[in-house]
Design a protein around this motif. Structure first.
Motif, PDB file in Angstrom:
ATOM      1  N   THR A  50      12.486   1.749 -15.584  1.00 57.81           N
ATOM      2  CA  THR A  50      13.846   2.282 -15.450  1.00 57.81           C
ATOM      3  C   THR A  50      13.901   3.678 -14.851  1.00 57.81           C
ATOM      4  OG1 THR A  50      13.769   3.127 -17.733  1.00 57.81           O
ATOM      5  CG2 THR A  50      14.671   0.915 -17.402  1.00 57.81           C
ATOM      6  N   ASP A  51      12.811   4.442 -14.885  1.00 53.69           N
ATOM      7  CA  ASP A  51      12.871   5.802 -14.361  1.00 53.69           C
ATOM      8  C   ASP A  51      11.497   6.277 -13.902  1.00 53.69           C
ATOM      9  OD1 ASP A  51      11.447   6.713 -16.680  1.00 53.69           O
ATOM     10  OD2 ASP A  51      13.321   6.796 -17.784  1.00 53.69           O
ATOM     11  N   ARG A  52      11.475   7.469 -13.327  1.00 59.10           N
ATOM     12  CA  ARG A  52      10.243   8.027 -12.760  1.00 59.10           C
ATOM     13  C   ARG A  52       9.206   8.346 -13.844  1.00 59.10           C
ATOM     14  NH1 ARG A  52      11.504  10.065  -7.410  1.00 59.10           N
ATOM     15  NH2 ARG A  52       9.746  11.514  -7.492  1.00 59.10           N
ATOM     16  N   THR A  53       9.684   8.740 -15.033  1.00 58.96           N
ATOM     17  CA  THR A  53       8.747   9.038 -16.119  1.00 58.96           C
ATOM     18  C   THR A  53       7.953   7.801 -16.499  1.00 58.96           C
ATOM     19  OG1 THR A  53      10.196  10.769 -16.989  1.00 58.96           O
ATOM     20  CG2 THR A  53       8.527   9.869 -18.487  1.00 58.96           C
ATOM     21  N   GLN A  54       8.644   6.670 -16.645  1.00 61.11           N
ATOM     22  CA  GLN A  54       7.957   5.421 -16.949  1.00 61.11           C
ATOM     23  C   GLN A  54       6.987   5.055 -15.821  1.00 61.11           C
ATOM     24  OE1 GLN A  54      10.655   2.240 -17.853  1.00 61.11           O
ATOM     25  NE2 GLN A  54      11.313   3.136 -19.796  1.00 61.11           N
ATOM     26  N   ALA A  55       7.410   5.301 -14.580  1.00 58.17           N
ATOM     27  CA  ALA A  55       6.553   5.005 -13.431  1.00 58.17           C
ATOM     28  C   ALA A  55       5.293   5.854 -13.469  1.00 58.17           C
ATOM     29  CB  ALA A  55       7.316   5.240 -12.133  1.00 58.17           C
ATOM     30  N   ALA A  56       5.440   7.129 -13.825  1.00 56.31           N
ATOM     31  CA  ALA A  56       4.284   8.018 -13.894  1.00 56.31           C
ATOM     32  C   ALA A  56       3.308   7.568 -14.977  1.00 56.31           C
ATOM     33  CB  ALA A  56       4.747   9.449 -14.161  1.00 56.31           C
ATOM     34  N   GLU A  96      -2.700   2.537 -15.209  1.00 54.89           N
ATOM     35  CA  GLU A  96      -3.385   1.665 -14.254  1.00 54.89           C
ATOM     36  C   GLU A  96      -4.477   2.378 -13.456  1.00 54.89           C
ATOM     37  OE1 GLU A  96      -3.089  -1.586 -13.746  1.00 54.89           O
ATOM     38  OE2 GLU A  96      -1.653  -1.762 -15.396  1.00 54.89           O
ATOM     39  N   GLY A  97      -4.687   3.672 -13.770  1.00 62.43           N
ATOM     40  CA  GLY A  97      -5.769   4.398 -13.108  1.00 62.43           C
ATOM     41  C   GLY A  97      -5.441   4.923 -11.731  1.00 62.43           C
ATOM     42  N   PRO A 107       0.819  -1.223   0.000  1.00 68.23           N
ATOM     43  CA  PRO A 107       0.000   0.000   0.000  1.00 68.23           C
ATOM     44  C   PRO A 107       0.851   1.270   0.000  1.00 68.23           C
ATOM     45  CG  PRO A 107      -0.959  -1.617   1.477  1.00 68.23           C
ATOM     46  CD  PRO A 107       0.364  -2.181   1.037  1.00 68.23           C
ATOM     47  N   ARG A 108       1.941   1.279   0.760  1.00 64.58           N
ATOM     48  CA  ARG A 108       2.800   2.472   0.802  1.00 64.58           C
ATOM     49  C   ARG A 108       3.483   2.683  -0.549  1.00 64.58           C
ATOM     50  NH1 ARG A 108       4.759   6.019   4.521  1.00 64.58           N
ATOM     51  NH2 ARG A 108       2.556   5.950   5.070  1.00 64.58           N
ATOM     52  N   GLU A 109       3.922   1.612  -1.184  1.00 66.28           N
ATOM     53  CA  GLU A 109       4.566   1.738  -2.495  1.00 66.28           C
ATOM     54  C   GLU A 109       3.579   2.233  -3.547  1.00 66.28           C
ATOM     55  OE1 GLU A 109       7.900  -1.803  -1.755  1.00 66.28           O
ATOM     56  OE2 GLU A 109       6.070  -2.211  -2.903  1.00 66.28           O
ATOM     57  N   ARG A 110       2.340   1.812  -3.460  1.00 64.46           N
ATOM     58  CA  ARG A 110       1.321   2.312  -4.392  1.00 64.46           C
ATOM     59  C   ARG A 110       1.095   3.806  -4.183  1.00 64.46           C
ATOM     60  NH1 ARG A 110      -2.385  -1.900  -6.495  1.00 64.46           N
ATOM     61  NH2 ARG A 110      -3.993  -0.307  -6.668  1.00 64.46           N
ATOM     62  N   GLU A 111       1.119   4.231  -2.921  1.00 62.46           N
ATOM     63  CA  GLU A 111       0.961   5.653  -2.617  1.00 62.46           C
ATOM     64  C   GLU A 111       2.134   6.459  -3.178  1.00 62.46           C
ATOM     65  OE1 GLU A 111      -0.959   9.048  -0.928  1.00 62.46           O
ATOM     66  OE2 GLU A 111      -1.590   7.052  -1.561  1.00 62.46           O
ATOM     67  N   VAL A 112       3.323   5.921  -3.027  1.00 56.29           N
ATOM     68  CA  VAL A 112       4.512   6.587  -3.575  1.00 56.29           C
ATOM     69  C   VAL A 112       4.399   6.679  -5.100  1.00 56.29           C
ATOM     70  CG1 VAL A 112       6.995   6.342  -3.967  1.00 56.29           C
ATOM     71  CG2 VAL A 112       6.050   6.005  -1.667  1.00 56.29           C
ATOM     72  N   LEU A 113       3.948   5.603  -5.735  1.00 55.32           N
ATOM     73  CA  LEU A 113       3.777   5.602  -7.191  1.00 55.32           C
ATOM     74  C   LEU A 113       2.780   6.674  -7.610  1.00 55.32           C
ATOM     75  CD1 LEU A 113       4.227   4.391  -9.999  1.00 55.32           C
ATOM     76  CD2 LEU A 113       2.492   2.657  -9.446  1.00 55.32           C
ATOM     77  N   ARG A 114       1.697   6.801  -6.877  1.00 56.08           N
ATOM     78  CA  ARG A 114       0.688   7.817  -7.202  1.00 56.08           C
ATOM     79  C   ARG A 114       1.274   9.219  -7.101  1.00 56.08           C
ATOM     80  NH1 ARG A 114      -2.529  11.214  -4.815  1.00 56.08           N
ATOM     81  NH2 ARG A 114      -1.937  10.578  -2.702  1.00 56.08           N
TER      82      ARG A 114
END
Length: 207
Positions: free
Chosen positions: A191-197, A203-204, A148-155
């Motif tokens: 590989t980077d934050r842009t891809q993560a964003a 994924e909504g 849950p914390r990692e999902r929050e960080v991703l958001r």
């Protein structure tokens, strides 16, 4: 005899298929159709065992006709297009087989006999994609591996926040955020934050 209905909007394709199929001792071409509605009408009239169906046809296309055709014969999609959305839409819609038009004529005849026998013929390339899709369906999604914390960080990454701002938002040390970001990238194989964003948007999790 295996009664076959050919549904394709190109007359030269229909004629070529008819010419070759009628060389087979156990196959009889009982009709042709140039669009989806004509295919339904012909199938009701001729009661074919196997229907060769192109997807890209004018007026009512193959996918639009498929819900009715599947009850009138065993449908093999024969098309120039192998996109996954068309492939899986056709299989979900009731087609028993899916072949590309670059299939060898002898392979097409085998497919017709296979469908008539109650099996599902797929061209090798199509079969590989179906198997891969089924394998992926059996695996957990990458995002489901996040805590849950990692999902929050991703958001928050998707919202454009830096590690320092994420740390302030969550009330944790910046070093902790950096660790979370590393875990997110590793679990999602990014590989980077842009891809993560971009992943988070897809994924909504973020707009």
């Amino acid at each position: 005899m295996i009664k076959v209905l050919i549904c394709d909007d190109h007359a030269v394709v229909r004629q070529g298929l008819r010419t070759y199929l009628e060389l087979q001792e156990d196959i009889e071409v009982v009709g042709e159709a140039a669009d989806g509605q004509a295919a339904i009408d012909a199938a009701r009239r001729e009661a074919p065992d196997v229907i060769l169906l192109d997807l890209a046809m004018p007026d009512r296309d193959g996918l639009g006709a498929l819900p009715q055709l599947k009850d009138l014969g065993r449908v093999i999609v024969l098309t120039s297009f192998g996109e996954d959305d068309r492939l899986f839409a056709a299989l979900r819609g009731g087609a028993v087989g899916f072949l590309l038009k670059d299939t060898e004529p002898a392979e097409l005849v085998r497919a017709i006999r296979t469908a008539h026998a109650g099996q599902s013929p797929l061209s090798p390339a199509v079969a590989a994609r179906v198997i891969d899709q089924l394998a992926q369906a059996g695996r957990p999604r990458a995002i489901d591996q996040l805590t849950p914390r990692e999902r929050e960080v991703l958001r928050l990454i998707a919202d454009g926040l830096s590690n320092k701002r994420i740390a302030r938002e969550l009330g944790v040390a910046e070093k902790t955020v950096k660790t979370h970001v590393g875990h997110v990238l590793a679990k999602l194989e990014l590989t980077d934050r842009t891809q993560a964003a971009l992943y988070a948007v897809r994924e909504g999790l973020a707009d």
